[in-house]
Write an enzyme that holds these catalytic residues in place. Structure first.
Site, PDB file in Angstrom:
ATOM      1  N   LYS A  15       0.891  -1.217  -0.109  1.00  0.00           N
ATOM      2  CA  LYS A  15       0.006  -0.055   0.088  1.00  0.00           C
ATOM      3  C   LYS A  15       0.733   1.308  -0.066  1.00  0.00           C
ATOM      4  O   LYS A  15       1.441   1.614   0.965  1.00  0.00           O
ATOM      5  CB  LYS A  15      -1.015  -0.109   1.181  1.00  0.00           C
ATOM      6  CG  LYS A  15      -2.273   1.004   0.909  1.00  0.00           C
ATOM      7  CD  LYS A  15      -2.590   1.844   2.143  1.00  0.00           C
ATOM      8  CE  LYS A  15      -1.881   2.636   2.775  1.00  0.00           C
ATOM      9  NZ  LYS A  15      -1.344   4.106   1.787  1.00  0.00           N
ATOM     10  N   ALA A  73       3.530   4.859  13.146  1.00  0.00           N
ATOM     11  CA  ALA A  73       4.132   3.431  13.725  1.00  0.00           C
ATOM     12  C   ALA A  73       3.600   3.090  14.952  1.00  0.00           C
ATOM     13  O   ALA A  73       3.390   1.819  15.035  1.00  0.00           O
ATOM     14  CB  ALA A  73       5.811   3.321  13.793  1.00  0.00           C
ATOM     15  N   GLU A  96      10.679   1.814   9.936  1.00  0.00           N
ATOM     16  CA  GLU A  96      11.652   2.853   9.494  1.00  0.00           C
ATOM     17  C   GLU A  96      10.976   4.176   9.729  1.00  0.00           C
ATOM     18  O   GLU A  96      10.213   4.433   8.642  1.00  0.00           O
ATOM     19  CB  GLU A  96      11.979   2.585   8.044  1.00  0.00           C
ATOM     20  CG  GLU A  96      12.835   1.216   7.718  1.00  0.00           C
ATOM     21  CD  GLU A  96      14.049   1.169   8.460  1.00  0.00           C
ATOM     22  OE1 GLU A  96      14.588   2.096   9.002  1.00  0.00           O
ATOM     23  OE2 GLU A  96      14.563   0.002   8.345  1.00  0.00           O
ATOM     24  N   CYS A 154      14.064  11.292   4.893  1.00  0.00           N
ATOM     25  CA  CYS A 154      14.359  11.009   6.573  1.00  0.00           C
ATOM     26  C   CYS A 154      15.690  11.310   7.012  1.00  0.00           C
ATOM     27  O   CYS A 154      16.001  11.293   8.197  1.00  0.00           O
ATOM     28  CB  CYS A 154      13.783   9.738   6.730  1.00  0.00           C
ATOM     29  SG  CYS A 154      14.586   8.350   5.976  1.00  0.00           S
ATOM     30  N   GLU A 214      10.695  16.622  13.910  1.00  0.00           N
ATOM     31  CA  GLU A 214      10.889  16.458  12.611  1.00  0.00           C
ATOM     32  C   GLU A 214      10.224  17.322  11.615  1.00  0.00           C
ATOM     33  O   GLU A 214       9.029  17.405  11.729  1.00  0.00           O
ATOM     34  CB  GLU A 214      10.656  14.851  12.010  1.00  0.00           C
ATOM     35  CG  GLU A 214      11.218  14.796  10.644  1.00  0.00           C
ATOM     36  CD  GLU A 214      10.708  13.449  10.211  1.00  0.00           C
ATOM     37  OE1 GLU A 214       9.261  12.863  10.592  1.00  0.00           O
ATOM     38  OE2 GLU A 214      11.568  12.631   9.545  1.00  0.00           O
TER      39      GLU A 214
HETATM   40  P1  NAD Z   1       2.705   8.325   7.375  1.00  0.00           P
HETATM   41  O1  NAD Z   1       3.106   7.837   8.530  1.00  0.00           O
HETATM   42  O2  NAD Z   1       1.932   9.443   7.228  1.00  0.00           O
HETATM   43  O3  NAD Z   1       2.232   7.639   6.152  1.00  0.00           O
HETATM   44  C1  NAD Z   1       3.249   6.695   5.827  1.00  0.00           C
HETATM   45  C2  NAD Z   1       2.292   5.437   5.136  1.00  0.00           C
HETATM   46  O4  NAD Z   1       1.436   5.033   6.374  1.00  0.00           O
HETATM   47  C3  NAD Z   1       1.314   5.868   4.006  1.00  0.00           C
HETATM   48  O5  NAD Z   1       1.378   5.010   3.118  1.00  0.00           O
HETATM   49  C4  NAD Z   1       0.127   6.142   5.094  1.00  0.00           C
HETATM   50  O6  NAD Z   1      -1.058   5.949   4.112  1.00  0.00           O
HETATM   51  C5  NAD Z   1       0.140   4.928   5.905  1.00  0.00           C
HETATM   52  N1  NAD Z   1      -0.456   4.976   6.914  1.00  0.00           N
HETATM   53  C6  NAD Z   1      -1.002   5.998   7.888  1.00  0.00           C
HETATM   54  N2  NAD Z   1      -1.887   5.599   8.937  1.00  0.00           N
HETATM   55  C7  NAD Z   1      -1.832   4.286   8.966  1.00  0.00           C
HETATM   56  C8  NAD Z   1      -2.463   3.394   9.576  1.00  0.00           C
HETATM   57  N3  NAD Z   1      -3.077   3.799  10.561  1.00  0.00           N
HETATM   58  N4  NAD Z   1      -2.505   2.233   9.508  1.00  0.00           N
HETATM   59  C9  NAD Z   1      -1.636   1.794   8.281  1.00  0.00           C
HETATM   60  N5  NAD Z   1      -1.056   2.505   7.456  1.00  0.00           N
HETATM   61  C10 NAD Z   1      -1.027   3.932   7.846  1.00  0.00           C
HETATM   62  O7  NAD Z   1       4.214   8.934   6.743  1.00  0.00           O
HETATM   63  P2  NAD Z   1       4.278  10.128   5.604  1.00  0.00           P
HETATM   64  O8  NAD Z   1       4.032  11.542   5.976  1.00  0.00           O
HETATM   65  O9  NAD Z   1       4.052   9.644   4.447  1.00  0.00           O
HETATM   66  O10 NAD Z   1       6.033  10.210   5.310  1.00  0.00           O
HETATM   67  C11 NAD Z   1       6.960  10.885   5.958  1.00  0.00           C
HETATM   68  C12 NAD Z   1       7.502  10.239   7.131  1.00  0.00           C
HETATM   69  O11 NAD Z   1       8.141   9.095   6.969  1.00  0.00           O
HETATM   70  C13 NAD Z   1       8.620  11.101   8.052  1.00  0.00           C
HETATM   71  O12 NAD Z   1       8.341  11.028   9.411  1.00  0.00           O
HETATM   72  C14 NAD Z   1       9.924  10.402   7.398  1.00  0.00           C
HETATM   73  O13 NAD Z   1      10.991  10.712   8.110  1.00  0.00           O
HETATM   74  C15 NAD Z   1       9.523   9.207   7.337  1.00  0.00           C
HETATM   75  N6  NAD Z   1      10.400   8.418   6.601  1.00  0.00           N
HETATM   76  C16 NAD Z   1      11.318   7.221   7.177  1.00  0.00           C
HETATM   77  C17 NAD Z   1      12.359   6.853   6.323  1.00  0.00           C
HETATM   78  C18 NAD Z   1      13.230   5.829   6.996  1.00  0.00           C
HETATM   79  O14 NAD Z   1      13.695   4.887   6.287  1.00  0.00           O
HETATM   80  N7  NAD Z   1      13.496   5.832   8.264  1.00  0.00           N
HETATM   81  C19 NAD Z   1      12.060   6.765   5.036  1.00  0.00           C
HETATM   82  C20 NAD Z   1      11.322   7.998   4.426  1.00  0.00           C
HETATM   83  C21 NAD Z   1      10.547   8.588   5.132  1.00  0.00           C
END
Ligand code: NAD
Length: 487
Positions: free
Chosen positions: A178, A236, A253, A287, A391
């Site tokens: 997804k 997470a 991650e 990130c 962040e």
């Molecule tokens: P997000 O957590 O809002 O969403 C990430 C994914 O999770 C999306 O596909 C979203 O639809 C899904 N999601 C949201 N709520 C959910 C739920 N309740 N259950 C299951 N899935 C759900 O993050 P974002 O805003 O898309 O991305 C930015 C974040 O990602 C930043 O915090 C960034 O640091 C992090 N990030 C981390 C890494 C790493 O490797 N550590 C890499 C890239 C981005």
């Protein structure tokens, strides 16, 4: 707004077929502010169908040899590479990133992810021990786990999604992926290549939609024993809670608040351009981007002057212009959130040296409604400020002074995150010493974002649980068994 007829309409990819959905979400082009695409708003029903398709084909896929799977992964890599330009254009339009970044980083890395795991899956060996006094040998055997749930964010869409799909299927799992509802297009394009690459129907299923509906349905599905997630720490936490009743295996991650530490013996001619890049690449939406720069007091003024001059060279504008360095942020809401951090810093007495609210932002006529922001450098921010603790995930970086090594290690570690850190010094003893004491899953010294995919990637503290990489992903996506043979 674009004419509805012109909208791109995506479909879920389930069991090797594109399947329409009963409802859709609008997806925006961040560089124009227009709706240009409709993304399925999937929920339980679509996830159920995708999990079933993945489960049905698992016995077939998991019994193929690693070399058969490897050939298919390599073929898929070749097909994505063949269409690299179309993928790069789509990623830039969907995400707001510059075409140059998509061409040189996102899509080449997606290709490499498949090639890398196509190769690495051929080279794992399991363990064996002997116990002569008992007349026994023990060995370990690894097997794929089943249907893997893969959830990815919007900042590096195809890059991060393939970083999960490639090891999962290389190990013999089948997947339900997804992608972020804000950046779904390149995943959909990839689905069109799967059959030609020889990926059997059902091995890779992609269900589009929001986290709350499609994401949670996947996380809560009893037939999905493992979830690999990249995204925010907040999400997470929710995933951990929702998956707990099923005791799922999780790889998380998450976010970062990454420090760069610049000692007074650093080579500034290398450090400054690299740290500007580590702060503003992909609009600061990586990130691993630097957002706290600690500079030793003796060189602080010179560093600031040269850093700001370098940051000002970064051109913000239409992402499809190859001379542009900073594209659009992902959404209007995100742009507002990032801008608010700058306002808060100003209200706390910090100095904004360039960018937001200080310099004029000239945009081409077609991009006036896009979500743009200039690279912004803030100085004299207190360590307790939200700009130094949270962040921001945008083109904003804070620069502060420090005096001693001991002090800077404590301050660099003084946040809840622990993903990546950078240390700049000509003293090899010092870089080792500092690297060992930083609470960070990755430490780069005198460079940034140089990655060997063989080695573990991931964060400490609120930046994650688990690691990904050749051996780590293999271990995550397989179940190990110890077998004892008495002879
Ligand atoms: P997000 O957590 O809002 O969403 C990430 C994914 O999770 C999306 O596909 C979203 O639809 C899904 N999601 C949201 N709520 C959910 C739920 N309740 N259950 C299951 N899935 C759900 O993050 P974002 O805003 O898309 O991305 C930015 C974040 O990602 C930043 O915090 C960034 O640091 C992090 N990030 C981390 C890494 C790493 O490797 N550590 C890499 C890239 C981005």
């Amino acid at each position: 707004m674009a004419h509805p007829q012109a909208l791109l309409v995506l479909e879920n990819f389930i069991g090797g077929k594109f399947v329409p959905c009963s409802s859709y979400i609008d997806s925006y082009n961040p560089s124009t502010g227009d709706i240009y695409c409709r993304v399925p708003d999937s929920g339980k029903e679509e996830v159920e169908a995708a999990v079933k398709a993945a489960k049905d084909v698992f016995p077939v896929w998991s019994s193929k040899s690693p070399s058969e799977r490897s050939q298919i992964l390599n073929k898929l890599a070749d097909l994505i590479e063949r269409d690299l330009e179309a993928f790069a254009q789509a990623e830039s339009k969907d995400q707001g990133k510059t075409i140059t970044f998509a061409r040189t980083v996102d899509i080449p890395r997606a290709v490499h992810n498949f090639r890398f795991f196509a190769s690495s899956i051929l080279h794992h060996v399991t363990e064996c021990t002997e116990m002569p006094t008992m007349g026994c040998v023990h060995y370990t055997s690894r097997a794929p786990v089943g249907v893997a749930g893969l959830i990815s964010p919007w900042n590096l869409p195809l890059y991060l999604l393939t970083w999960k799909i490639a090891p999962a299927i290389a190990c013999g799992n089948t997947v339900v992926a997804k992608p972020s509802e804000m950046t779904s297009v390149t995943a959909w394009m990839m689905c069109k290549l799967l059959e030609k690459a020889g990926v059997p129907p059902g091995v890779v299923n992609v269900v589009f939609g929001t986290g709350a509906k499609a994401g949670e349905a996947l996380v809560c599905h009893p037939d999905v024993p493992l979830i690999s997630f990249t995204g925010s720490t907040l999400t997470a936490q929710r995933i951990t809670e929702r998956s707990a009743p099923h005791c799922k295996r999780l790889s998380l991650e998450l976010g970062g608040k990454n420090p760069a530490i610049v000692f007074d013996d650093a080579d500034l001619s290398q450090c400054i351009p690299t740290t500007v890049r580590s702060s503003f690449a992909n609009q600061g939406e990586i990130c691993l981007c630097t957002s706290r720069i600690f500079v030793q007091r003796g060189i602080y003024s010179e560093f600031l002057k040269r850093f700001v001059a370098e940051a000002k060279k970064w051109k913000t504008g239409n992402p499809s212009d190859p001379t542009v360095d900073v594209g659009a942020l992902i959404s209007k809401e995100h742009l507002e959130k990032v801008r608010n951090y700058v306002k808060k810093a100003q209200a706390e007495g910090a100095r904004v040296l360039c960018g937001e609210g200080v310099d004029p932002l000239a945009l081409p006529p077609g991009n006036q409604k896009g979500y743009f922001m200039l690279p912004t450098v803030i100085a004299e921010v207190k360590d307790e400020s939200c700009c130094m603790q949270e962040e921001i995930f945008g083109p904003v970086t804070c620069v502060v002074a420090f005096d001693t090594e001991e002090e800077v290690i404590k301050r660099a570690n003084g946040v809840k995150y622990g993903l990546a850190a950078t240390v700049w010094s000509g003293n090899v003893g010092r870089v080792h010493r500092v690297a060992h004491r930083l609470q960070s899953g990755l430490v780069w010294t005198n460079c940034w974002l140089v990655r060997d995919l063989n080695l573990p990637f991931g964060g400490m503290k609120a930046s994650g649980i688990g690691r990904e990489g050749a051996k780590d992903s293999y271990e995550f996506f397989t179940e190990v068994k110890t077998i004892t043979i008495k002879h």
